[in-house]
Design a protein around this motif. Structure first.
Motif, PDB file in Angstrom:
ATOM      1  N   GLY A 145     -53.445   9.983 -70.387  1.00  0.00           N
ATOM      2  CA  GLY A 145     -52.044   9.641 -70.597  1.00  0.00           C
ATOM      3  C   GLY A 145     -51.864   8.959 -71.934  1.00  0.00           C
ATOM      4  O   GLY A 145     -52.830   8.738 -72.680  1.00  0.00           O
ATOM      5  N   ASP A 146     -50.612   8.610 -72.219  1.00  0.00           N
ATOM      6  CA  ASP A 146     -50.305   8.020 -73.520  1.00  0.00           C
ATOM      7  C   ASP A 146     -50.083   6.517 -73.457  1.00  0.00           C
ATOM      8  O   ASP A 146     -50.202   5.844 -74.469  1.00  0.00           O
ATOM      9  N   GLY A 159     -54.944   8.923 -75.265  1.00  0.00           N
ATOM     10  CA  GLY A 159     -54.173  10.132 -75.044  1.00  0.00           C
ATOM     11  C   GLY A 159     -54.909  11.428 -75.264  1.00  0.00           C
ATOM     12  O   GLY A 159     -54.392  12.498 -74.967  1.00  0.00           O
ATOM     13  N   GLU A 170     -47.609   9.949 -69.215  1.00  0.00           N
ATOM     14  CA  GLU A 170     -47.912  10.980 -70.216  1.00  0.00           C
ATOM     15  C   GLU A 170     -46.612  11.413 -70.882  1.00  0.00           C
ATOM     16  O   GLU A 170     -45.635  11.729 -70.190  1.00  0.00           O
TER      17      GLU A 170
END
Lengths: 561, 301
Positions: free
Chosen positions: B200-201, B253, B293
């Motif tokens: 994910g970010d 990420g 995300e």
């Protein structure tokens, strides 16, 4: 026409108007009371009323035994004076229908003339006092100006949405406001007429017997008197004497009032000082209520100083508020004019400290009486008490102010136009009150946006778990219910009246089949407990005032919308 | 016209305005017809697309008819991170300051459609950059939990940590709102570590204390430490006066990364005037943590 003696019809008009106001107000309250749910505190006061009423019945049959055994009856809910709760109980002994078969509790034979459901009978004394307060306001204002102004005074009190709601209840807040009005009027009379001294003592004693607010009146009256005395000394050259610093009325109030209060408070009889000190300690360390104000929950003092003033502004219709404030200001101006014109004919004495009634600074007295209840709640060290009801003693004086301003506005108009103006003055309050019934505790003024506007601004939705009556008819005959804020003693009263199924018993959310929830910001956790226990958040029923929920019902089980 | 008459006219105008406004505001606006129209309009909204009430008092009415508004997973979301599109229903408005706060730093979304359903106003919003939730710590199936290094076993959707208590996915009241989070029912002095691996970010979450009555009876704080890929990237102390304390940490990420959140609970009980410090009712810390995300070019929810 003899100007010094107006026609009999004119002289009787204020009394006739007061009787009419009393009758109408009492009828409206008695009929409307059935829609108003039993509040948390009422459940307790009604139980106290049953016990105190039983004691009074025993006092009639067996005075010696009852007097010896009084503590057992009055120990319940000792933190409030006994007078009104005794009246609730006596009223039930007179007028209550017997409880339905199967309901438990004392006093199962019903009253001597069983005309009313038990809760209605219990509420009757407070409703009579509220109606008397409206009638008294009408009488005072009518005597001062006109019958129409008298009607405005009465309406400016009983048509306030919060006052109207509380006036239905077997509680103390409207009665103590009326009692304080009577005390102030007696004091005013006693300044110039020593025949009013016994009435002042009795009125103060009765007020103390109603609720603790009355204990604050004495200092306010004395401050007012000092202002009157200061003017006599400074302007009129009256020589200051001890008899004028502490004139007869102060002794009547300081000695007679408490003695009458004590006589009406059986719980204190055994150990007056010790028990009264406990009473004061209880209220000085009162648990803090939760107050939602502009979206923030306050449960630790101090409340914002603005709280009682803003809450007054959002719960008292603007027409009444503007008239009331204008009238109080006009009263102060009347005082100044009277001061400029009057020269006392005789010197002040111990029994008649203000011989000229125009020198009593009536306007100042009303303004102080309208202000101190709000200042008291705004005071930063005062515990956080409940809602607007705690400054109700201000509202009768606001109403007198409204009548004073109204009379000034319509002076010179023909009678029909005056009546039309009175209707216009009271119409917004009447609309707000009528449309808020029976949830007046959740009602806000039109200019606040009503209940929806207040919800958007973050004001409280109500409290006391009373908003349930429309749901009672749809409750299942048996099962387990989470009653949330509905007090068990209130629920038992519904059971006694056959309005709540005997076999629908209270249970925590985890074991309940259905649940009630009364929305309040600090109660959110209770609703979430229900969601977690039931596995869904879909209400079966939403009881609302103008779309703002005041009670939600949840049912366990599959809940696909 | 005399001064007195001018005052009278002004007063009567005030009375007329207040009465007219009263006729408008002192009435019910939501009825069964409005709710039916709302159900017809929003009944087919796909799962995962939140339907929010602009005004809090409207929400219970919506929950009587719209399944999506009564979904406990969505009721408990404290912000709009991980959301691409959503609906807002209101009477007077379809946007409020509460929704501004829920943006949690995201640019305000575009209103792509407006509807009326009876007296209700409905707006459909879409963020310029879509997001989805890659991992929610409140979903116990994807989380590894330890209490003072003692492994906790997953049983019936909750972590049993033996003498170190339990970690329970729950809907809890924090700062007067329902929050979906992991409730830490652990003894005093316990440090809980929650580990997961996610792509994910950013890691977005909140820490708060439940419930209202416990907050009145304790001011106990917790220490929170966030470790990403073995490196401590955040350490802070949370107290209940902060309400629901947010945190946000950027993630690499570019692939799955181990995320660990440690919470040290020095005192979990409350203070009682009579009995002093008592373990129950608990001043219960609760953790909301989601790996978000960010979708390229908007994307779908």
């Amino acid at each position: 026409m003899n100007e010094r003696h107006p026609p009999r019809r004119t002289r009787r008009a204020p009394s006739a108007a007061a009787v009419a106001v009393f009758t109408v107000v009492l009828a409206v309250l008695a009929v409307g009371g059935r829609d108003v749910g039993i509040t948390r505190d009422e459940g307790v006061y009604m139980e106290a009323g049953r016990r105190y009423g039983a004691w009074v019945a025993r006092l009639v049959r067996d005075p010696r035994g009852a007097l010896a055994d009084r503590d057992r009856a009055f120990a319940f809910n000792w933190e409030h004076p006994d007078l009104l709760k005794t009246a609730f109980g006596v009223s039930a002994r007179l007028f209550a229908q017997p409880p339905v078969a199967g309901a438990d509790g004392p006093h199962d034979r019903g009253g001597l003339v069983p005309l009313l459901p038990e809760s209605a009978a219990m509420r009757l004394p407070a409703q009579v006092i509220a109606a008397f307060g409206a009638a008294l306001l009408c009488f005072v204002a009518a005597r001062r100006s006109s019958v129409v102004a008298g009607v405005v005074a009465a309406g400016a009190f009983v048509l306030l949405p919060r006052v109207h709601f509380h006036a239905h209840l077997a509680a103390f807040d409207v009665p103590v406001a009326v009692a304080i009005l009577v005390v102030v009027l007696c004091y005013l009379r006693a300044l110039s007429d020593p025949r009013a001294l016994p009435a002042l003592a009795v009125a103060l004693g009765l007020a103390i017997g109603v609720k603790l607010n009355a204990l604050f009146v004495g200092p306010v009256l004395y401050l007012h008197y000092l202002a009157v005395l200061a003017r006599q000394v400074l302007r009129d050259g009256v020589r200051l004497r001890l008899g004028l610093v502490f004139p007869a009325w102060t002794w009547a109030a300081a000695l007679g009032g408490p003695l009458v209060g004590l006589a009406l408070w059986p719980w204190l009889w055994r150990a007056p000082f010790e028990r009264f000190a406990a009473f004061v300690r209880f209220h000085a360390a009162h648990p803090w209520y939760n107050m939602e104000y502009f979206g923030q929950n306050y449960n630790l003092p101090p409340l914002p100083v603005s709280y009682p003033f803003v809450m007054t502004a959002v719960t008292v219709p603007a027409t009444v508020l503007v008239l009331g404030i204008a009238g109080l200001w006009l009263g102060l101006r009347d005082d100044r004019r009277a001061a400029a014109a009057d020269v006392p004919h005789s010197g002040p004495t111990f029994f008649v400290p203000v011989p000229d009634r125009h020198g009593r600074r009536e306007g100042l007295l009303y303004a102080m009486s309208a202000l101190w209840p709000l200042v008291l709640i705004a005071w930063p060290t005062v515990p956080i008490f409940g809602g607007t009801k705690h400054w109700f003693p201000a509202y009768p004086f606001l109403a007198l102010g409204a009548a004073r301003a109204f009379a000034a506005l319509v002076a010179g108009l023909p009678p029909l136009w005056r009546a039309a103006a009175a209707c216009a003055a009271l119409a917004p309050a009447a609309l707000t009150t009528a449309s808020g019934h029976p949830f007046g505790l959740s009602q806000y003024t039109a200019l606040t946006g009503g209940a929806r506007g207040a919800a958007r601004l973050g004001f409280g939705r109500g409290f006391w778990g009373h908003a349930v009556v429309p749901l009672l008819g749809s409750l299942p005959e048996r099962g387990r219910i989470y009653p949330h804020d509905l007090h068990e003693l209130a629920r038992r009263t519904y059971v006694r009246e056959g309005r709540w199924p005997e076999d629908l018993v209270p249970a925590p959310p985890a074991r309940a089949d259905l649940a009630l929830y009364f929305p309040e910001r600090h109660m959110t956790t209770h609703e979430i407990d229900v969601w977690n226990a039931f596995g869904h958040a879909r209400p079966t029923d939403v009881l609302s005032l103008h779309d703002v929920p005041v009670c939600l019902r949840y049912d366990r089980g599959p809940q696909d919308p | 016209m005399t001064q007195r008459r001018r005052w009278l006219v002004a007063f009567l105008l005030l009375a007329a305005v207040e009465f007219a406004v009263g006729l408008w505001v002192h009435r019910r606006r939501i009825d069964d017809g409005d709710l039916d129209a709302l159900a017809d309009t929003l009944g087919e909204v796909p799962a995962g697309v939140p339907v929010l009430a602009a005004e809090a008092f409207v929400a219970p009415h919506l929950r009587t008819r719209l399944a999506s508004t009564a979904d406990l997973r969505w009721i408990g979301r404290p912000d709009l991170r991980g959301v691409t599109e959503f609906y807002v229903v209101g009477l007077a408005t379809t946007w409020t300051r509460t929704l501004d706060a829920m943006l949690a730093g995201r640019p305000r979304p575009e209103r792509i459609a407006s509807y009326r359903a009876g007296d209700f106003r409905i707006a459909r919003y879409r963020f310029a950059r879509g997001e989805r939730i890659a991992l929610d710590f409140a979903d116990a199936k994807v989380t590894d939990a330890r209490a003072d290094e003692h492994p906790c076993r997953l049983r019936s959707g909750r972590f049993d940590c033996g003498v170190f208590g339990r970690i329970v996915p729950t809907l809890a009241e924090i700062d007067y709102a329902p929050i979906r989070c992991l409730g830490l029912d652990v003894p005093d002095g316990t440090t809980v570590a929650l580990r997961a691996e996610a792509r994910g970010d950013l890691l977005r979450g909140h820490v708060g204390f439940s419930d209202f009555n416990a907050r009145l009876r304790s001011d106990g704080a917790v220490r929170v430490e966030i470790v990403i890929d073995g490196e401590t990237v955040g350490r802070f102390v949370v107290t209940d006066v902060e309400g629901l304390r947010p945190f946000e940490v950027a993630l690499p990420g570019d692939g799955p990364v181990p995320v660990e959140i440690r919470i040290a609970v020095p005192s979990a009980g409350t203070f009682d005037p009579k009995d002093g410090y008592v373990p129950r009712p608990a001043h219960r810390p609760c953790l909301d943590a989601r790996v978000v995300e960010i979708l390229d070019g908007g994307g779908s929810p």
